[in-house]
Scaffold this motif. Structure first.
Motif, PDB file in Angstrom:
ATOM      1  N   GLY A   1       0.797  -1.218   0.000  1.00 52.69           N
ATOM      2  CA  GLY A   1       0.000   0.000   0.000  1.00 52.69           C
ATOM      3  C   GLY A   1       0.823   1.258   0.000  1.00 52.69           C
ATOM      4  O   GLY A   1       0.299   2.355  -0.204  1.00 52.69           O
ATOM      5  N   TYR A   2       2.122   1.125   0.235  1.00 49.81           N
ATOM      6  CA  TYR A   2       2.977   2.292   0.431  1.00 49.81           C
ATOM      7  C   TYR A   2       3.497   2.913  -0.862  1.00 49.81           C
ATOM      8  O   TYR A   2       3.991   4.043  -0.850  1.00 49.81           O
ATOM      9  CB  TYR A   2       4.187   1.918   1.303  1.00 49.81           C
ATOM     10  CG  TYR A   2       5.037   0.826   0.681  1.00 49.81           C
ATOM     11  CD1 TYR A   2       5.953   1.090  -0.321  1.00 49.81           C
ATOM     12  CD2 TYR A   2       4.886  -0.497   1.083  1.00 49.81           C
ATOM     13  CE1 TYR A   2       6.699   0.094  -0.910  1.00 49.81           C
ATOM     14  CE2 TYR A   2       5.631  -1.514   0.510  1.00 49.81           C
ATOM     15  CZ  TYR A   2       6.537  -1.206  -0.487  1.00 49.81           C
ATOM     16  OH  TYR A   2       7.260  -2.212  -1.083  1.00 49.81           O
ATOM     17  N   HIS A   3       3.419   2.198  -1.990  1.00 45.62           N
ATOM     18  CA  HIS A   3       4.034   2.710  -3.216  1.00 45.62           C
ATOM     19  C   HIS A   3       3.006   3.495  -4.018  1.00 45.62           C
ATOM     20  O   HIS A   3       2.318   2.960  -4.892  1.00 45.62           O
ATOM     21  CB  HIS A   3       4.605   1.561  -4.049  1.00 45.62           C
ATOM     22  CG  HIS A   3       5.550   2.034  -5.114  1.00 45.62           C
ATOM     23  ND1 HIS A   3       6.430   1.189  -5.759  1.00 45.62           N
ATOM     24  CD2 HIS A   3       5.765   3.263  -5.654  1.00 45.62           C
ATOM     25  CE1 HIS A   3       7.124   1.877  -6.646  1.00 45.62           C
ATOM     26  NE2 HIS A   3       6.726   3.140  -6.597  1.00 45.62           N
ATOM     27  N   THR A   4       2.901   4.772  -3.714  1.00 47.89           N
ATOM     28  CA  THR A   4       1.974   5.664  -4.389  1.00 47.89           C
ATOM     29  C   THR A   4       2.714   6.908  -4.855  1.00 47.89           C
ATOM     30  O   THR A   4       3.830   7.194  -4.397  1.00 47.89           O
ATOM     31  CB  THR A   4       0.837   6.100  -3.453  1.00 47.89           C
ATOM     32  OG1 THR A   4       1.389   6.925  -2.406  1.00 47.89           O
ATOM     33  CG2 THR A   4       0.125   4.898  -2.828  1.00 47.89           C
ATOM     34  N   ASP A   5       2.087   7.653  -5.744  1.00 51.00           N
ATOM     35  CA  ASP A   5       2.692   8.908  -6.200  1.00 51.00           C
ATOM     36  C   ASP A   5       2.875   9.879  -5.034  1.00 51.00           C
ATOM     37  O   ASP A   5       3.859  10.627  -4.991  1.00 51.00           O
ATOM     38  CB  ASP A   5       1.806   9.560  -7.270  1.00 51.00           C
ATOM     39  CG  ASP A   5       1.780   8.779  -8.577  1.00 51.00           C
ATOM     40  OD1 ASP A   5       2.684   7.936  -8.775  1.00 51.00           O
ATOM     41  OD2 ASP A   5       0.854   8.999  -9.385  1.00 51.00           O
ATOM     42  N   GLU A   6       1.935   9.841  -4.104  1.00 54.18           N
ATOM     43  CA  GLU A   6       2.016  10.752  -2.958  1.00 54.18           C
ATOM     44  C   GLU A   6       3.202  10.408  -2.056  1.00 54.18           C
ATOM     45  O   GLU A   6       3.869  11.302  -1.521  1.00 54.18           O
ATOM     46  CB  GLU A   6       0.714  10.713  -2.159  1.00 54.18           C
ATOM     47  CG  GLU A   6      -0.478  11.328  -2.858  1.00 54.18           C
ATOM     48  CD  GLU A   6      -1.079  10.426  -3.944  1.00 54.18           C
ATOM     49  OE1 GLU A   6      -1.861  10.933  -4.765  1.00 54.18           O
ATOM     50  OE2 GLU A   6      -0.749   9.206  -3.956  1.00 54.18           O
ATOM     51  N   VAL A   7       3.476   9.112  -1.869  1.00 49.75           N
ATOM     52  CA  VAL A   7       4.627   8.713  -1.060  1.00 49.75           C
ATOM     53  C   VAL A   7       5.926   9.090  -1.770  1.00 49.75           C
ATOM     54  O   VAL A   7       6.872   9.573  -1.137  1.00 49.75           O
ATOM     55  CB  VAL A   7       4.580   7.205  -0.745  1.00 49.75           C
ATOM     56  CG1 VAL A   7       5.890   6.745  -0.095  1.00 49.75           C
ATOM     57  CG2 VAL A   7       3.403   6.889   0.178  1.00 49.75           C
TER      58      VAL A   7
ATOM     59  N   PRO B   1      13.498   7.991  -5.585  1.00 51.80           N
ATOM     60  CA  PRO B   1      12.612   7.282  -4.654  1.00 51.80           C
ATOM     61  C   PRO B   1      11.698   6.280  -5.338  1.00 51.80           C
ATOM     62  O   PRO B   1      11.390   5.229  -4.761  1.00 51.80           O
ATOM     63  CB  PRO B   1      11.819   8.413  -3.991  1.00 51.80           C
ATOM     64  CG  PRO B   1      11.945   9.584  -4.898  1.00 51.80           C
ATOM     65  CD  PRO B   1      13.279   9.451  -5.559  1.00 51.80           C
ATOM     66  N   ASP B   2      11.252   6.580  -6.557  1.00 53.67           N
ATOM     67  CA  ASP B   2      10.380   5.636  -7.257  1.00 53.67           C
ATOM     68  C   ASP B   2      11.128   4.343  -7.556  1.00 53.67           C
ATOM     69  O   ASP B   2      10.595   3.234  -7.368  1.00 53.67           O
ATOM     70  CB  ASP B   2       9.873   6.278  -8.542  1.00 53.67           C
ATOM     71  CG  ASP B   2       8.522   5.724  -8.982  1.00 53.67           C
ATOM     72  OD1 ASP B   2       7.913   4.951  -8.213  1.00 53.67           O
ATOM     73  OD2 ASP B   2       8.076   6.072 -10.086  1.00 53.67           O
ATOM     74  N   ALA B   3      12.386   4.471  -7.991  1.00 52.12           N
ATOM     75  CA  ALA B   3      13.195   3.287  -8.270  1.00 52.12           C
ATOM     76  C   ALA B   3      13.483   2.510  -6.987  1.00 52.12           C
ATOM     77  O   ALA B   3      13.482   1.266  -6.984  1.00 52.12           O
ATOM     78  CB  ALA B   3      14.494   3.689  -8.949  1.00 52.12           C
ATOM     79  N   GLU B   4      13.726   3.228  -5.899  1.00 53.78           N
ATOM     80  CA  GLU B   4      13.986   2.558  -4.630  1.00 53.78           C
ATOM     81  C   GLU B   4      12.748   1.813  -4.138  1.00 53.78           C
ATOM     82  O   GLU B   4      12.847   0.713  -3.586  1.00 53.78           O
ATOM     83  CB  GLU B   4      14.449   3.566  -3.581  1.00 53.78           C
ATOM     84  CG  GLU B   4      15.834   4.125  -3.842  1.00 53.78           C
ATOM     85  CD  GLU B   4      16.906   3.052  -3.865  1.00 53.78           C
ATOM     86  OE1 GLU B   4      16.928   2.215  -2.937  1.00 53.78           O
ATOM     87  OE2 GLU B   4      17.704   3.031  -4.821  1.00 53.78           O
TER      88      GLU B   4
END
Length: 420
Positions: free
Chosen positions: A218-224, A400-403
């Motif tokens: 649930g944590y992988h969002t654009d907002e995160v 961060p997206d890649a991570e």
């Protein structure tokens, strides 16, 4: 009395605990005769605590053990790397009978702990229901909550007023405030040495959850992703205190005037009030913005568990019941006399006069309004994986997206291992 795990510990070492012979030797060196009980039945119970920082806690634990009439209770007081030493011990032939930790699903699935529904059945309505829910795995309750430890941002009212600031309500406002509050040797904000303590609140503050109710990511969002970028900007700037002598759980950086704001726990409130008096306010971790953004008070804490390897499981359960269910005066003492903590028992909390006024009462109110609890399905290896994201994308300059993509692969493997 920090209510969460020491963020400076090597969590990778936890996952290698089965081979940790050196850690097991260190555990033995801690000794098991630091608090003998007074029982004469021949029954012995080994109880393990992490080393609380507040004066008097070790003596209190030993006093509780000595007062137990039905067994000889020994207290193992573990300084540093508690998780690693605990996990090593649980896999050994020298496992503790009773230990404190946090609810995690793998302990139940791997049958390292036993259900405690039988000792809780008559008092379930007297416990904070969110505490019970966070300890419920596959319909059974594992662990008895000992203390609730909400965490907040502490701030100096006079410093914010001088800078013409109000308590920030969004992450953008927090970063702006930290920059404006940085003057000379005083930094605007301290969040700990590794920022690990903020990784769950940061996700929650965007409106996301670490895992969905279906146990999916649930944590992988654009907002995160956007929040991680903002945290990188904060870390790369000059407003964040780095290289502090102690971690976030110790209020020394705040009480000594090294920072205007600090993330810390309710346990430190007496020390902070002694240092700064009425010039202290508290606030949740602010919303990261967007339609789902929300303020967050992370509710840490510690709970008592019974090992499935206990020499006498029933005797160990009976001791847990005696100490954390029957002995309300000891529960009150543990929660209120060594720092401030919220008693998870409603009947004990009702008599907690120290929490009914001033800053402590504000903390209880924020806990009730914005408190979020651990998900037992969020395991130790998942914590480690998200810690790596914080290290690489915030303390480092990785994308961060890649991570998060890397984290997804590891955490999905863990989810498949647990849930199929």
């Amino acid at each position: 009395m920090p209510g969460i795990s020491d963020s400076t510990w090597d969590r990778r070492g936890v996952l290698r605990a089965a081979g940790g012979l050196a850690a097991l030797g260190a555990l033995s060196a801690c000794g098991s005769n630091t608090g003998r009980g007074g029982g004469g039945s021949g029954t012995s119970i080994k109880q393990m605590y992490h080393a609380y920082g507040e004066p008097g806690t070790q003596q209190a634990a030993r006093k509780f053990a000595k007062a137990y009439p039905k067994a000889d209770v020994s207290v193992q007081w573990i300084p540093g790397e508690f998780e690693k030493k605990l996990f090593t011990a649980l896999l050994s032939s020298d496992a503790p009978d009773v230990f404190e930790f946090h609810p995690q699903i793998h302990l139940a699935h791997e049958k390292q702990i036993v259900p405690l529904d039988d000792i809780l059945k008559d008092v379930k309505d007297d416990f904070n229901q969110a505490d019970l829910a966070s300890h419920t795995i596959d319909g059974k309750i594992y662990g008895v909550r000992m203390i609730d430890d909400p965490q907040f941002l502490f701030y100096r009212k006079s410093m914010l007023k001088k800078a013409g600031l109000k308590p920030p309500e969004t992450l953008d406002e927090l970063i702006d405030a930290a920059e404006k509050l940085t003057t000379g040797k005083v930094k605007g904000l301290y969040l700990g040495q590794t920022l690990q303590a903020l990784q769950s609140p940061l996700v929650w503050s965007t409106g996301a959850d670490l895992l969905t109710p279906k146990h999916e990511i649930g944590y992988h969002t654009d907002e995160v992703v956007a929040a991680l970028r903002k945290m990188r900007r904060l870390y790369a700037g000059n407003a964040l205190l780095k290289g502090a002598p102690t971690d976030f759980w110790d209020p020394a950086s705040f009480t000594q005037g090294l920072c205007a704001m600090q993330w810390c726990g309710m346990w430190a409130m007496p020390q902070i009030l002694q240092a700064h008096g009425d010039d202290v306010g508290i606030m949740p971790w602010p919303s990261s913005g967007g339609p789902g953004g929300r303020p967050v008070v992370y509710n840490g804490g510690w709970s008592a568990f019974v090992s499935s390897k206990a020499k006498d499981v029933d005797a160990a359960k009976e001791f847990v019941k005696w100490l954390w269910i029957d002995q309300k005066e000891y529960q009150r003492e543990w929660a209120l006399d060594y720092g401030f903590h919220i008693p998870p028992r409603k009947s004990v909390a009702a008599d907690a006069d120290k929490l009914k006024s001033g800053l402590a009462a504000e903390g209880v109110k924020l806990f009730e309004e914005d408190g979020l609890f651990d998900d037992p399905a969020w395991t130790q290896s998942m914590i480690t994986t998200l810690t790596d994201v914080m290290a690489n994308a915030v303390r480092g300059d990785a994308d961060p997206d890649a991570e998060l993509d890397k984290a997804d692969r590891k955490i999905n493997r863990e989810l498949r291992r647990i849930f199929g």
